[in-house]
Design a protein around this motif. Structure first.
Motif, PDB file in Angstrom:
ATOM      1  N   GLU A   4      49.481  93.826  20.701  1.00 49.56           N
ATOM      2  CA  GLU A   4      50.813  94.350  21.005  1.00 49.56           C
ATOM      3  C   GLU A   4      51.349  95.196  19.863  1.00 49.56           C
ATOM      4  O   GLU A   4      52.004  96.235  20.086  1.00 49.56           O
ATOM      5  CB  GLU A   4      51.766  93.191  21.305  1.00 49.56           C
ATOM      6  N   GLU A   5      51.067  94.780  18.627  1.00 45.63           N
ATOM      7  CA  GLU A   5      51.525  95.552  17.470  1.00 45.63           C
ATOM      8  C   GLU A   5      50.928  96.956  17.464  1.00 45.63           C
ATOM      9  O   GLU A   5      51.593  97.924  17.089  1.00 45.63           O
ATOM     10  CB  GLU A   5      51.143  94.825  16.177  1.00 45.63           C
ATOM     11  N   THR A   6      49.675  97.075  17.895  1.00 46.60           N
ATOM     12  CA  THR A   6      49.026  98.388  17.884  1.00 46.60           C
ATOM     13  C   THR A   6      49.583  99.313  18.960  1.00 46.60           C
ATOM     14  O   THR A   6      49.350 100.521  18.915  1.00 46.60           O
ATOM     15  CB  THR A   6      47.500  98.262  18.071  1.00 46.60           C
ATOM     16  N   ALA A   7      50.304  98.758  19.935  1.00 49.17           N
ATOM     17  CA  ALA A   7      50.879  99.592  20.995  1.00 49.17           C
ATOM     18  C   ALA A   7      52.164 100.277  20.562  1.00 49.17           C
ATOM     19  O   ALA A   7      52.594 101.246  21.199  1.00 49.17           O
ATOM     20  CB  ALA A   7      51.149  98.748  22.239  1.00 49.17           C
ATOM     21  N   LYS A   8      52.765  99.797  19.492  1.00 43.87           N
ATOM     22  CA  LYS A   8      54.024 100.378  19.043  1.00 43.87           C
ATOM     23  C   LYS A   8      53.819 101.822  18.588  1.00 43.87           C
ATOM     24  O   LYS A   8      52.887 102.122  17.855  1.00 43.87           O
ATOM     25  CB  LYS A   8      54.626  99.542  17.920  1.00 43.87           C
ATOM     26  N   GLY A   9      54.690 102.693  19.057  1.00 39.38           N
ATOM     27  CA  GLY A   9      54.589 104.097  18.706  1.00 39.38           C
ATOM     28  C   GLY A   9      53.716 104.907  19.639  1.00 39.38           C
ATOM     29  O   GLY A   9      53.595 106.120  19.482  1.00 39.38           O
ATOM     30  N   THR A  10      53.069 104.234  20.614  1.00 42.88           N
ATOM     31  CA  THR A  10      52.273 104.964  21.601  1.00 42.88           C
ATOM     32  C   THR A  10      53.156 105.316  22.790  1.00 42.88           C
ATOM     33  O   THR A  10      54.312 104.899  22.888  1.00 42.88           O
ATOM     34  CB  THR A  10      51.075 104.134  22.089  1.00 42.88           C
ATOM     35  N   SER A  11      52.593 106.075  23.722  1.00 41.09           N
ATOM     36  CA  SER A  11      53.360 106.473  24.899  1.00 41.09           C
ATOM     37  C   SER A  11      53.411 105.397  25.968  1.00 41.09           C
ATOM     38  O   SER A  11      54.130 105.533  26.961  1.00 41.09           O
ATOM     39  CB  SER A  11      52.769 107.751  25.509  1.00 41.09           C
ATOM     40  N   GLY A  12      52.665 104.308  25.771  1.00 41.42           N
ATOM     41  CA  GLY A  12      52.646 103.235  26.752  1.00 41.42           C
ATOM     42  C   GLY A  12      53.269 101.965  26.234  1.00 41.42           C
ATOM     43  O   GLY A  12      54.031 101.960  25.262  1.00 41.42           O
ATOM     44  N   LYS A  13      52.900 100.862  26.869  1.00 40.46           N
ATOM     45  CA  LYS A  13      53.493  99.572  26.532  1.00 40.46           C
ATOM     46  C   LYS A  13      52.455  98.488  26.769  1.00 40.46           C
ATOM     47  O   LYS A  13      51.657  98.570  27.709  1.00 40.46           O
ATOM     48  CB  LYS A  13      54.737  99.324  27.393  1.00 40.46           C
ATOM     49  N   PHE A  14      52.471  97.469  25.924  1.00 42.17           N
ATOM     50  CA  PHE A  14      51.570  96.326  26.080  1.00 42.17           C
ATOM     51  C   PHE A  14      52.390  95.060  26.235  1.00 42.17           C
ATOM     52  O   PHE A  14      53.251  94.757  25.409  1.00 42.17           O
ATOM     53  CB  PHE A  14      50.647  96.195  24.877  1.00 42.17           C
ATOM     54  N   ILE A  15      52.120  94.327  27.298  1.00 38.63           N
ATOM     55  CA  ILE A  15      52.833  93.081  27.571  1.00 38.63           C
ATOM     56  C   ILE A  15      51.825  91.937  27.539  1.00 38.63           C
ATOM     57  O   ILE A  15      50.976  91.816  28.433  1.00 38.63           O
ATOM     58  CB  ILE A  15      53.539  93.131  28.932  1.00 38.63           C
TER      59      ILE A  15
END
Length: 255
Positions: A43-54
């Motif tokens: 989830e931390e690696t998803a921050k700043g991307t155009s998507g989202k991780f749940i």
């Protein structure tokens, strides 16, 4: 509204790499895994991307756990475009020495878990699917389904079963605009393989070496093929099993 994906085995290896590829391309990704700590790292690696991780803690071998996970998913979206089932385990041992619990774990996670997850995702996949934009299901099988060897027979059998589920499900869901395919990697540089190598001295099981291409696969080698199966260029493909093995199966067959 953006696209939505569900990925099992999302905390590490192929599953985690697939999640990163999806949320970097703008997907909202529901990542299912038993390891909450590693899910949070993804989830931390998803921050700043155009998507989202749940992240969703889930044991895909348990129908109750899968049902609970999909309650969370349905609360967040009414449709899912993509399901990637990457959760898997490996248990070593000669067939006549393998414990019943290890045998059950292989089929419960590697085979039944994919079926349970696909069954739970089916209503959401149907809502997303159209003839022009089919929904996609990708199972992560194994080259072991084509090249079983001693010490890993039950694992290979669980992956053979998964390839047959892939083919039958592809036909059953074809008229619903849901495409079902599988990838079949050989040795991949993942934590699971690292553990097999570390245990080799006591287990006796030897992980397959480098492929004819001179290396083992990286998770990204598998993710790139999954990306193809999720894209427009594979709209006429369903029921296929794609080996990702650097020629390893061909090399065995040619001997």
């Amino acid at each position: 509204m953006g696209k939505h994906a569900v990925v099992t085995g999302a905390a590490s290896g192929i599953g985690a790499d697939c999640c990163r590829d999806l949320f970097e391309r703008g997907y909202t990704v529901f990542g299912l895994d038993r390891d909450e700590q590693k899910l949070n790292q993804v989830e931390e690696t998803a921050k700043g991307t155009s998507g989202k991780f749940i992240p969703i803690v889930c044991d895909t071998s348990s129908s109750a756990s899968v049902a609970q996970a999909f309650e969370h998913i349905r609360a967040a979206t009414s449709a899912v475009d993509v399901l990637v089932c990457s959760a898997g385990v490996f248990r070593t041992g000669a067939l006549m020495e393998l414990s019943e619990s290890d045998y059950d774990a292989l089929f419960d996670i590697n085979t039944k878990g994919c079926w349970l997850t696909a069954k739970a995702a089916h209503p959401l996949l149907r809502r997303a699917a159209t003839p022009d934009a089919p929904a996609r299901v990708v199972f992560v099988a194994s080259a072991a389904a084509f090249r079983p060897k001693t010490g890993g027979g039950a694992y290979a059998a669980s992956k053979v079963a998964l390839t047959y589920i892939t083919r039958v499900l592809a036909v059953e869901l074809a008229n619903q605009s849901i495409l079902v395919n599988a990838v079949a990697p050989a040795t991949v540089d993942t934590p699971l393989v690292h553990q097999l190598v570390a245990d080799a001295a006591t287990s006796g099981y030897q992980v397959s070496g480098v492929s004819p291409l001179g290396r083992v696969a990286q998770p990204s080698d598998v993710t790139s093929v999954i990306r193809f199966l999720l894209g427009d260029d594979s709209r006429y493909m369903t029921g296929t099993i794609i080996p990702i093995d650097g020629g390893s199966v061909a090399a065995v067959l040619s001997k």
